[in-house]
Design an enzyme around this catalytic site. Structure first.
Site, PDB file in Angstrom:
ATOM      1  CE  LYS A   1       0.869   0.098  -3.158  1.00 49.41           C
ATOM      2  NZ  LYS A   1       0.151  -1.045  -2.568  1.00 49.41           N
TER       3      LYS A   1
HETATM    4  O1  G3P Z   1       0.093  -2.690   0.797  1.00 52.39           O
HETATM    5  C1  G3P Z   1       0.877  -3.831   0.933  1.00 52.39           C
HETATM    6  C2  G3P Z   1       0.095  -4.880   1.666  1.00 52.39           C
HETATM    7  O2  G3P Z   1      -1.090  -5.184   0.957  1.00 52.39           O
HETATM    8  C3  G3P Z   1       0.874  -6.147   1.886  1.00 52.39           C
HETATM    9  O3  G3P Z   1       0.335  -6.710   3.026  1.00 52.39           O
HETATM   10  O4  G3P Z   1      -0.110  -8.517   4.659  1.00 52.39           O
HETATM   11  O5  G3P Z   1       0.318  -9.068   2.215  1.00 52.39           O
HETATM   12  O6  G3P Z   1       2.178  -8.253   3.681  1.00 52.39           O
HETATM   13  P1  G3P Z   1       0.694  -8.220   3.406  1.00 52.39           P
END
Ligand code: G3P
Length: 217
Positions: free
Chosen positions: A83
């Site tokens: 990533k």
């Molecule tokens: O894969 C990206 C994800 O983990 C981000 O999620 O909910 O932190 O925006 P969030």
């Protein structure tokens, strides 16, 4: 549409795998912190649970250091996807790694133009963050619509991996729009089962069955 688990929680990953709902896993520095485990060790263990792509994120911001970290991460297992952030150095690293046959997941995507850059850099996956888009008042799923149109226009092979998924509607809309993959916290995936009429119907079946006094076998 493939289902990836967006977590580094081994038990949660294993539970999804046991139900046949796991096609891969994505992690990021925040999820590694939340798991409270060494990145190499936990990623290695995740790779023993699934043969699908397991995204492990570099934390360097310069190309040479990104490549060094990627070398460490991709040695963990054959199904590692590196990533990288959607930056100049991230895409330079993406192009080098995919050229060497390594899967790359370009993350922190917030515009269709960024997704276009990632596809041109040969990304295996692009991770548009729909939930964070919604958080600031922009319709996150419109980002997926635009990327799908652009990728189809030019037959880009980069897979749209919908990320920052917060609820079952994000999953429903991702599937309708033709996203290739969605990654979500396991607790969001489990919510897909929920429907009051299923619960009510099963309760009625079992009540009627009980009244027959029969047993099967
Ligand atoms: O894969 C990206 C994800 O983990 C981000 O999620 O909910 O932190 O925006 P969030």
């Amino acid at each position: 549409m493939k289902f990836f688990a967006d977590t580094a929680d081994i038990d949660a990953i294993r539970e999804l795998a046991d139900t046949g709902l796991l096609d891969g896993v994505t992690t990021n520095p925040s999820l590694i912190k939340k798991a409270g485990r060494d990145i190499i060790e936990v990623t290695k263990e995740i790779c023993t649970i699934t043969t699908g792509p397991v995204s492990a994120e570099v934390v360097a911001t310069e190309h040479d250091e990104m490549m060094r970290e990627a070398e460490v991460l991709r040695k963990i297992a054959d199904n590692i996807a590196i990533k990288v952030p959607l930056t100049k150095d991230g895409l330079k690293t993406c192009k080098k790694l995919t050229g060497d046959g390594t899967m790359v997941n370009v993350t922190l995507c917030f515009s269709a133009n960024q997704a276009l850059l990632a596809a041109k850099a040969g990304a295996t996956f692009i991770s548009p963050f729909v939930g964070r888009h919604d958080d600031v008042g922009y319709p996150g799923m419109e980002l997926i619509t635009d990327i799908r149109i652009i990728y189809d226009n030019y037959e880009f092979e980069t897979q749209i991996l919908v990320a920052s998924v917060r609820n079952p509607i994000h999953i429903h809309d991702s599937a309708k729009l033709g996203a290739d993959v969605m990654t979500a916290p396991p607790e969001v995936i489990w919510k897909l089962f929920n429907h009051p009429l299923t619960d009510k119907g099963l309760e009625a079946f079992l009540k009627d069955w009980e009244s027959t006094g029969q047993k099967i076998g």
